[in-house]
Scaffold this active site. Structure first.
Site, short mmCIF file in Angstrom:
data_model
loop_
_atom_site.label_atom_id
_atom_site.label_comp_id
_atom_site.label_asym_id
_atom_site.label_seq_id
_atom_site.Cartn_x
_atom_site.Cartn_y
_atom_site.Cartn_z
CE LYS A 192 -47.06 15.69 8.06
NZ LYS A 192 -46.26 14.44 8.18
CE LYS A 244 -50.69 14.82 10.04
NZ LYS A 244 -49.74 13.70 10.07
#
Length: 324
Positions: A192, A244
């Site tokens: 992320k 992400k």
């Protein structure tokens, strides 16, 4: 050699397509706002709303009817504090919403919950702070353990660990197993990145963050580190790993997909959504084609499933044969 022969007709192109989209490979993120009696539009994400506890039932029913694989729930509380107390309150908005959605969904799709403190803290960080104002990794793990137990007890089938604390997967897995929730799965937001594309999401959850999250989210310039984080999470017991954002990190997604022996997902984040919607509203791009192409590109790079705000709409196009 004439490769064009295999592009001669729509039927032939469909027959030899290497990457196909299926509704079951899509997950719909849903925001539920405490105290709301009706859906509230999110200005930076046209077509996306903060749901009430009543309207979320319809959104889940629509997703299930379209064949969407799952929904990921985010709570938007009315009151926040330094510890993010609402996250572990069984009557907090996310946990109440989880029980309602589980009842509505039945076995039609997988009910998932965001396991992070950022929506619930008054400082907007994903963990608790130490006396110097830094995010305290190990103290935060204790809060994540508590969150995991409440979310599992509320009916979440898949916990989305999005806080990027070191050791979070191992800590949550141990807590779940010790409490009799060995059947509850973990989705690790492994790679992320500290991205500019989260802006509209912060509107959606009414984030109070000041500053940034660069001390725990990944540097956008680091490719190998994304793979390293995913491998650590797999070793700690993650059932699924995540990259992400999706669109700007397709190289990382491809790396993780090639190395992982468990499912790999990707999150098409709010900024990716907002850019396509904005360009389409101006008539600069074909909206449907851009949506389909963007999700197909994420799947092509190696994602087994995609979290996208277009999940229900895209699933409808797929079922109608309009996503070729």
């Amino acid at each position: 050699m004439r490769p064009r022969r295999l592009r001669e007709s729509a039927a032939l192109r469909r027959l030899v397509s290497e990457t196909r989209l299926d509704p079951a490979d899509l997950v719909l993120p849903i925001f539920v706002r405490e105290g709301s009696s009706e859906p509230i539009p999110i200005s930076s994400m046209p077509g996306v709303v903060q749901h009430s506890l009543d309207s979320v039932k319809g959104a889940v029913a629509d997703a299930a009817a379209a064949g969407v694989g799952g929904v990921m729930l985010f709570g938007v509380p009315e009151v926040r504090d330094a510890e993010g107390s609402g996250a572990t309150d069984p009557e907090g908005i996310l946990n109440v919403a989880t029980r309602i959605v589980r009842e509505e969904a039945g076995d039609a799709l997988v009910v998932q919950t965001d396991l992070c403190l950022d929506e619930f803290t008054d400082h907007g960080h994903c963990g608790v702070l130490d006396p110097l104002g830094r995010v305290d990794n190990d103290a935060t793990l204790g809060r994540y353990r508590e969150m995991a137990l409440v979310q599992a007890a509320s009916g979440s089938q898949l916990l989305g660990l999005s806080g990027m604390m070191d050791g979070q997967v191992a800590a949550v897995r141990e807590a779940l197993d010790d409490a009799g929730f060995a059947h509850t799965a973990i989705l690790a937001y492994s790679a992320k990145y500290a991205s500019a594309f989260y802006g509209p999401f912060r509107d959606a959850v009414e984030s109070t963050l000041e500053g940034d999250r660069r001390t725990y989210q990944l540097d956008p310039g680091n490719r190998r580190e994304g793979l390293r984080e995913a491998m650590i999470d797999i070793e700690e017991g993650a059932d699924i790993v995540m990259v992400k954002p999706a669109g700007s990190y397709l190289d990382v997604l491809a790396d993780v997909s090639a190395a992982s022996d468990i499912p790999v997902w990707a999150y098409q984040v709010s900024g990716e959504y907002a850019m396509i919607e904005a360009a389409a509203m101006h008539g600069w791009i074909d909206r449907r084609r851009a949506v389909i192409e963007s999700v197909r590109g994420i799947r092509r790079a190696g994602a087994d499933a995609v979290l996208t705000y277009w999940a229900t709409e895209l699933a409808g196009w797929i079922r109608k044969g309009e996503a070729a």
